[in-house]
Design an enzyme around this catalytic site. Structure first.
Site, PDB file in Angstrom:
ATOM      1  N   HIS A  35     138.838 -18.345  19.569  1.00 14.07           N
ATOM      2  CA  HIS A  35     140.158 -17.693  19.416  1.00 14.07           C
ATOM      3  C   HIS A  35     141.214 -18.782  19.299  1.00 14.07           C
ATOM      4  O   HIS A  35     141.193 -19.546  18.342  1.00 14.07           O
ATOM      5  CB  HIS A  35     140.386 -16.754  20.600  1.00 14.07           C
ATOM      6  CG  HIS A  35     141.571 -15.828  20.505  1.00 14.07           C
ATOM      7  ND1 HIS A  35     142.289 -15.620  19.368  1.00 14.07           N
ATOM      8  CD2 HIS A  35     142.143 -15.036  21.444  1.00 14.07           C
ATOM      9  CE1 HIS A  35     143.256 -14.750  19.606  1.00 14.07           C
ATOM     10  NE2 HIS A  35     143.197 -14.365  20.860  1.00 14.07           N
TER      11      HIS A  35
ATOM     12  N   HIS B  16     137.264 -14.821   9.936  1.00 13.17           N
ATOM     13  CA  HIS B  16     138.169 -13.975  10.712  1.00 13.17           C
ATOM     14  C   HIS B  16     137.597 -12.562  10.782  1.00 13.17           C
ATOM     15  O   HIS B  16     136.998 -12.092   9.818  1.00 13.17           O
ATOM     16  CB  HIS B  16     139.560 -13.925  10.047  1.00 13.17           C
ATOM     17  CG  HIS B  16     140.645 -13.503  10.984  1.00 13.17           C
ATOM     18  ND1 HIS B  16     140.883 -12.187  11.267  1.00 13.17           N
ATOM     19  CD2 HIS B  16     141.513 -14.225  11.726  1.00 13.17           C
ATOM     20  CE1 HIS B  16     141.895 -12.109  12.137  1.00 13.17           C
ATOM     21  NE2 HIS B  16     142.278 -13.322  12.427  1.00 13.17           N
TER      22      HIS B  16
ATOM     23  N   ASP C 197     144.137 -21.359  12.215  1.00 16.03           N
ATOM     24  CA  ASP C 197     143.844 -22.573  12.990  1.00 16.03           C
ATOM     25  C   ASP C 197     143.387 -23.746  12.138  1.00 16.03           C
ATOM     26  O   ASP C 197     143.257 -24.857  12.651  1.00 16.03           O
ATOM     27  CB  ASP C 197     142.757 -22.256  14.028  1.00 16.03           C
ATOM     28  CG  ASP C 197     143.267 -21.303  15.080  1.00 16.03           C
ATOM     29  OD1 ASP C 197     142.680 -20.221  15.249  1.00 16.03           O
ATOM     30  OD2 ASP C 197     144.295 -21.622  15.704  1.00 16.03           O
TER      31      ASP C 197
HETATM   32  C1  SDX Z   1     142.091 -16.630  15.770  1.00 17.98           C
HETATM   33  O1  SDX Z   1     141.576 -11.727  15.992  1.00 17.98           O
HETATM   34  C2  SDX Z   1     142.665 -12.429  15.594  1.00 17.98           C
HETATM   35  O2  SDX Z   1     143.602 -11.944  15.021  1.00 17.98           O
HETATM   36  C3  SDX Z   1     142.586 -13.915  15.991  1.00 17.98           C
HETATM   37  C4  SDX Z   1     143.714 -14.777  15.467  1.00 17.98           C
HETATM   38  C5  SDX Z   1     145.044 -14.387  16.050  1.00 17.98           C
HETATM   39  O3  SDX Z   1     146.058 -14.723  15.422  1.00 17.98           O
HETATM   40  O4  SDX Z   1     145.037 -13.854  17.201  1.00 17.98           O
HETATM   41  O5  SDX Z   1     143.775 -14.719  14.059  1.00 17.98           O
HETATM   42  C6  SDX Z   1     143.509 -16.231  15.873  1.00 17.98           C
HETATM   43  O6  SDX Z   1     141.385 -16.518  16.724  1.00 17.98           O
HETATM   44  C7  SDX Z   1     141.570 -17.128  14.444  1.00 17.98           C
HETATM   45  C8  SDX Z   1     140.036 -17.424  14.494  1.00 17.98           C
HETATM   46  C9  SDX Z   1     139.860 -18.834  15.096  1.00 17.98           C
HETATM   47  N1  SDX Z   1     138.446 -19.114  15.306  1.00 17.98           N
HETATM   48  C10 SDX Z   1     137.729 -19.955  14.556  1.00 17.98           C
HETATM   49  O7  SDX Z   1     138.177 -20.520  13.557  1.00 17.98           O
HETATM   50  C11 SDX Z   1     136.290 -20.183  15.015  1.00 17.98           C
HETATM   51  C12 SDX Z   1     135.340 -20.113  13.821  1.00 17.98           C
HETATM   52  N2  SDX Z   1     135.355 -18.719  13.289  1.00 17.98           N
HETATM   53  C13 SDX Z   1     134.452 -17.836  13.891  1.00 17.98           C
HETATM   54  O8  SDX Z   1     133.629 -18.142  14.929  1.00 17.98           O
HETATM   55  C14 SDX Z   1     134.479 -16.393  13.413  1.00 17.98           C
HETATM   56  O9  SDX Z   1     134.761 -16.369  12.083  1.00 17.98           O
HETATM   57  C15 SDX Z   1     135.428 -15.490  14.173  1.00 17.98           C
HETATM   58  C16 SDX Z   1     135.203 -15.585  15.628  1.00 17.98           C
HETATM   59  C17 SDX Z   1     136.835 -15.864  13.871  1.00 17.98           C
HETATM   60  C18 SDX Z   1     135.197 -14.060  13.705  1.00 17.98           C
HETATM   61  O10 SDX Z   1     133.960 -13.717  14.122  1.00 17.98           O
HETATM   62  P1  SDX Z   1     133.318 -12.273  13.799  1.00 17.98           P
HETATM   63  O11 SDX Z   1     134.285 -11.412  13.069  1.00 17.98           O
HETATM   64  O12 SDX Z   1     132.715 -11.734  15.052  1.00 17.98           O
HETATM   65  O13 SDX Z   1     132.219 -12.631  12.751  1.00 17.98           O
HETATM   66  P2  SDX Z   1     130.786 -13.121  13.124  1.00 17.98           P
HETATM   67  O14 SDX Z   1     130.840 -14.154  14.195  1.00 17.98           O
HETATM   68  O15 SDX Z   1     129.934 -11.925  13.358  1.00 17.98           O
HETATM   69  O16 SDX Z   1     130.374 -13.844  11.749  1.00 17.98           O
HETATM   70  C19 SDX Z   1     129.954 -13.050  10.658  1.00 17.98           C
HETATM   71  C20 SDX Z   1     129.002 -13.960   9.904  1.00 17.98           C
HETATM   72  C21 SDX Z   1     127.932 -14.550  10.825  1.00 17.98           C
HETATM   73  O17 SDX Z   1     126.785 -14.826  10.011  1.00 17.98           O
HETATM   74  P3  SDX Z   1     125.544 -13.781  10.086  1.00 17.98           P
HETATM   75  O18 SDX Z   1     125.215 -13.548  11.537  1.00 17.98           O
HETATM   76  O19 SDX Z   1     126.064 -12.520   9.400  1.00 17.98           O
HETATM   77  O20 SDX Z   1     124.446 -14.471   9.323  1.00 17.98           O
HETATM   78  O21 SDX Z   1     129.724 -15.091   9.393  1.00 17.98           O
HETATM   79  C22 SDX Z   1     129.248 -16.290  10.014  1.00 17.98           C
HETATM   80  C23 SDX Z   1     128.484 -15.871  11.265  1.00 17.98           C
HETATM   81  O22 SDX Z   1     127.484 -16.826  11.559  1.00 17.98           O
HETATM   82  N3  SDX Z   1     130.445 -17.036  10.355  1.00 17.98           N
HETATM   83  C24 SDX Z   1     130.557 -18.346  10.217  1.00 17.98           C
HETATM   84  C25 SDX Z   1     131.879 -18.631  10.623  1.00 17.98           C
HETATM   85  N4  SDX Z   1     132.501 -17.508  11.004  1.00 17.98           N
HETATM   86  C26 SDX Z   1     131.601 -16.522  10.842  1.00 17.98           C
HETATM   87  N5  SDX Z   1     129.692 -19.274   9.785  1.00 17.98           N
HETATM   88  C27 SDX Z   1     130.161 -20.548   9.763  1.00 17.98           C
HETATM   89  N6  SDX Z   1     131.412 -20.896  10.116  1.00 17.98           N
HETATM   90  C28 SDX Z   1     132.288 -19.981  10.564  1.00 17.98           C
HETATM   91  N7  SDX Z   1     133.538 -20.333  10.923  1.00 17.98           N
END
Ligand code: SDX
Length: 428
Positions: free
Chosen positions: A267, A307, A363
């Protein structure tokens, strides 16, 4: 055609007409679906609330497919370009842009609540020199609840507003104190002659000069970053604010919980993780190897990408990326930006990321600006919290004044053991 959903339970052959409102059904309407009259009734199962609306809100609108973000209907791009963080905070909290007199009044109120009790300063002295500032921030926010026992009167609108103004006024002071503590520098008291963001820079960076003069480009960039981070509808930390606040605890305790949620690397901790990731990559040449690692090992993530809602470019990331170069013109270029831009280019051409709709989020570039401003990495989530404080308080206020809301208490699907008798230790 009626605004209803007709559901047939094939276990019984019974059909049910369920009303549709705002393109949703009420989960409570599922409870009538039973096999036996004594059954509890049907529930929806939605781990991590991926498809569950927890509330009706009028604060922030996101269209994840189109990359749209609006605060109270105003596009984020316009607010970032022309507004100020305090004006946006007022907009989020009150629902309308302030008049000139309302803005002057709000600024006066916030500026007259920037000091914290000296006991808070002493409390901070108890932290190790290398304590993570997010740990210090959420602890001292919770500690503030002990100085304002009247804050428990959450149903009193005037009392709520006083706590809201206190929190918006005091968070920069707490954040700056946390920074000065770890640097072993004396705390700098607020200078009410400066703007909200200018005063934060003053409390962070003033040394022996008589009065601190913020760099205008840095002051403006910081204010825009606070605007961009101010709210984001029902994200993890806003959900924590609403959930903890729904027990009618004071707003300091609820906001400490929201801070704790934001601290997580998935997050608000991602901006710090992005810079560490870029440093580890080290050069453009190493990018293909890193991308390969991300695609092969699910435990390795491209931080700052992806996201839950945006399946397109995060509009905030666009503004931040453009602003980064303006800041670098003022304070010097952050060399990591070249790696970040190349990493983005390669990822957005790679079908792994395209198919998963992974784009840069808020981010991905923000940490590069904070780094160029001279902030240590563990302060980046603290800056996120400074902006999001306004949104958390707006969400908290909306939850408290929503007649449909109650104490948050989800159900579960129980698949554990059935009833069994205790076996004494001697027999085990
Ligand atoms: C913020 O919610 C908000 O509004 C948050 C925010 C705000 O202003 O409050 O926008 C701020 O938190 C932004 C996000 C910051 N986090 C990161 O950058 C960390 C990296 N990103 C992730 O871990 C991920 O994308 C999330 C946590 C942001 C979202 O996760 P989800 O929606 O639960 O998606 P998921 O983890 O289920 O991923 C879906 C697929 C997965 O692959 P499969 O299991 O389908 O094979 O996408 C892949 C994940 O492995 N994936 C990634 C990835 N993000 C998702 N693979 C590589 N790198 C990534 N960054």
């Amino acid at each position: 055609m009626a605004d209803t959903l007709t559901v047939t339970d094939n276990r019984t052959g019974k059909s049910y007409e369920i009303p549709i409102a705002n393109d949703t059904i009420s989960a409570m309407d599922l409870r009538q679906i039973k096999v036996n009259d004594t059954d509890f009734g049907m529930m929806s199962y939605d781990p991590a609330y991926k498809n569950t609306a927890s509330c009706i809100s009028r604060i922030t609108y996101i269209d994840g497919g189109k990359g749209i973000l609006r605060y109270r209907g105003y596009p984020i791009e316009q607010l970032a370009e022309t507004s100020s963080f305090l004006e946006v905070a007022f907009l989020l909290l009150r629902g309308e842009l302030p008049s000139q007199s309302e803005m002057a009044g709000f600024q006066y109120e916030v500026k007259h609540h920037t000091l914290v009790h000296e006991n808070i300063r002493e409390l901070m002295e108890g932290f190790r020199y290398d304590a993570h500032p997010m740990g210090i921030l959420m602890s001292t926010i919770a500690a503030l609840s002990t100085f304002y026992p009247e804050a428990k009167n959450v149903d009193d609108a005037e009392n709520r507003w006083l706590q809201i103004v206190r929190l918006i006024g005091k968070l920069p002071t707490l954040a700056a104190y946390a920074y000065r503590h770890r640097r072993g520098l004396p705390y700098v008291y607020p200078d009410n002659e400066l703007s909200y963001s200018g005063n934060f820079l003053n409390m962070m960076f003033k040394m022996t000069e008589r009065s601190y003069e913020p760099n205008p480009a840095v002051e403006k960039a910081l204010d825009v970053l606070l605007i961009l981070h101010a709210d984001h509808e029902q994200n993890c930390s806003a959900t924590a604010m609403r959930g903890v606040g729904s027990s009618r605890v004071d707003p300091y305790s609820a906001l400490a919980a929201a801070c704790a949620a934001l601290y997580g690397p998935l997050h608000g901790g991602a901006n710090e993780a992005v810079v560490r990731m870029l440093q580890e990559i080290g050069s453009k040449d190493a990018i293909p190897g890193f991308i390969k690692q991300v695609k092969e090992d699910r435990s390795v993530r491209l931080m700052g990408f992806g996201h839950r809602v945006y399946k397109n470019y995060d509009p905030r990331a666009k503004v931040i990326k453009k602003m980064a170069y303006e800041v670098f013109d003022a304070v010097g270029k952050n060399p990591l930006i070249d790696i970040a831009v190349e990493l983005e280019r390669i990822a957005l051409e790679d079908e792994y990321f395209v198919n998963k709709k992974l784009y840069p989020n808020v981010d991905f570039y923000s940490g590069l600006i904070y780094q160029a401003m001279g902030l240590p990495m563990d302060m980046y989530p603290v800056l996120f919290a400074l902006g999001r404080c306004a949104g958390w308080l707006a969400q908290w206020q909306e939850m408290l004044t929503d007649d449909e809301q109650r104490i948050a208490r989800p159900r579960q699907v129980y698949l554990g053991s059935g009833s069994r008798d205790y076996v004494p230790l001697s027999d085990r």
